[in-house]
Design an enzyme around this catalytic site. Sequence first.
Site, PDB file in Angstrom:
ATOM      1  CG  HIS A 176      25.659  80.375  25.367  1.00  0.00           C
ATOM      2  ND1 HIS A 176      26.292  80.181  26.988  1.00  0.00           N
ATOM      3  CD2 HIS A 176      26.190  80.831  25.151  1.00  0.00           C
ATOM      4  CE1 HIS A 176      27.105  80.264  26.867  1.00  0.00           C
ATOM      5  NE2 HIS A 176      26.911  81.468  26.208  1.00  0.00           N
ATOM      6  CB  SER A 297      20.996  53.910   7.198  1.00  0.00           C
ATOM      7  OG  SER A 297      20.009  52.348   7.602  1.00  0.00           O
ATOM      8  CD  GLU A 310      28.032  60.568  11.951  1.00  0.00           C
ATOM      9  OE1 GLU A 310      27.922  60.115  10.908  1.00  0.00           O
ATOM     10  OE2 GLU A 310      27.352  59.537  13.004  1.00  0.00           O
TER      11      GLU A 310
END
Length: 474
Positions: A176, A297, A310
Amino acid sequence: MGGAGQADVKGFALSQQPWGGRFGEEPDPLIHEFTRSLDVDRRLFREDIAGSRAWAKALVRAGVLTPEEQSRIDVALQEIESDFTDNFPPPLAGEGRVAAPEDIHMLVEKRLREKLGPLGGKLHTGRSRNDQVALDLRLYVGGAGAQLLEAITGLESALITRAEEHVDTVMPGYTHTQRAQPVLLAHHLLAYVEMLHRDAGRIADALRRADVSPLGAGALAGSGFPIDRGALAHDLGFGAASANSLDAVADRDFVVELLAACSIAMIHLSRLCGEIVLWTSIEFSFASLPDALTSGSSMMPNKKNPCAAELVRAKSGRVAGDLVNLLMVLKGLPLAYNRDLQEDKEALFDGIDTTLACLHVTARLVRGLRFDRDVMRRAALEGYTLATELADYLSRKGMPFRDAHHLVGRMVAEAIAAHRGLESFSLAELQRFSPLFGAEIVDHLTLEGALGSRDVVGGTAPARVREALANVKA
Ligand code: ARG
């Protein structure tokens, strides 16, 4: 005939289409553009030419070509292959595009006829583009499968190398996404090796069923010439010739199987890369990636993003989409060949390209990861992850597990309230909870103690993990 007349007036489109004989009108440019597949299936030129070279030999055995004709065809096909390897003809523009071949099969045949004249027109005897394209795809799937297996092996060996380095590194295992019990980092990494091993098994299995030659099935009913299909299959490196001509031209289940295996492998990669994203976050800080494997970025000078991980995570959806795409193409299609089947290739190529790229990228990320042993170890201890070991200890001493679970639950609650860890309890404190606690409890109230107890096949005890490492290496 009208067709030839029109072709004279409007250019050469009709006379250029090998199937033009029955037609009285020029192809409509919109429809021609919509139905042609050359821009996609050009990738099959090597497979197509290999199939044609074998077919010419089969035609000699069938008494259609003389050995001399076959050898001229063979030389010309090899020349075409090297032409295409060096520079594949660029897409035509305008009027020329309407006259351009529909697909790779027609383009190769056109080149052959340009080189050999009427002899080039003999090659297609007894063959259809329907068995031809099925053959090309099976050959392609064989090659792609081999590349996938190699890439999987590469990722497995990256994981195994890292597991060997970290056979003593302790981390929290999760359920979890909550810290649960300590595990070895090596154990965690080897879990992915198991998954990849099954992925390789699925691919190998798909390849076994794809290993059948459809050539000689003709358009649907079987070739009208006495082709020795077994010898032809053997020449092309297949294990057998297909048993039913309708099945041979109609089904693409071998592509579905490969895409299904890729989809499952991609889901595994998405989970591994998802963990890389988590682990390299400041929140986890279990690992970092070298600058070269990340990007920044455009606005925030502080950012260092795990973009490759990703993207692997995201691209798993794309490959599953390729699988569903092909399944939907096949659904409800009557036998045998239907043009719908032309849509198989984009799904196949995209699925293979994407999976291969993701396997390579993930291996690079795994090799580059820098794990922080201290952070992982601290995290392993901080989540009350020794609680199960305490309950197990009491059970081994004879307390029913349910009672032990309840008792340790109370201990955890007390420890949380007192802002301390379970391992800080003294023997006297422990004995306040239960007289079953003895002096040897100090050996259990440690990460090593908890790890050592998980000493079953497949468990995270260091001895078992070393054993597992030895097994995967063998
Ligand atoms: N381009 C076609 C495909 O990919 C080749 C077979 C065409 N067959 C036909 N009868 N039009 O499926």
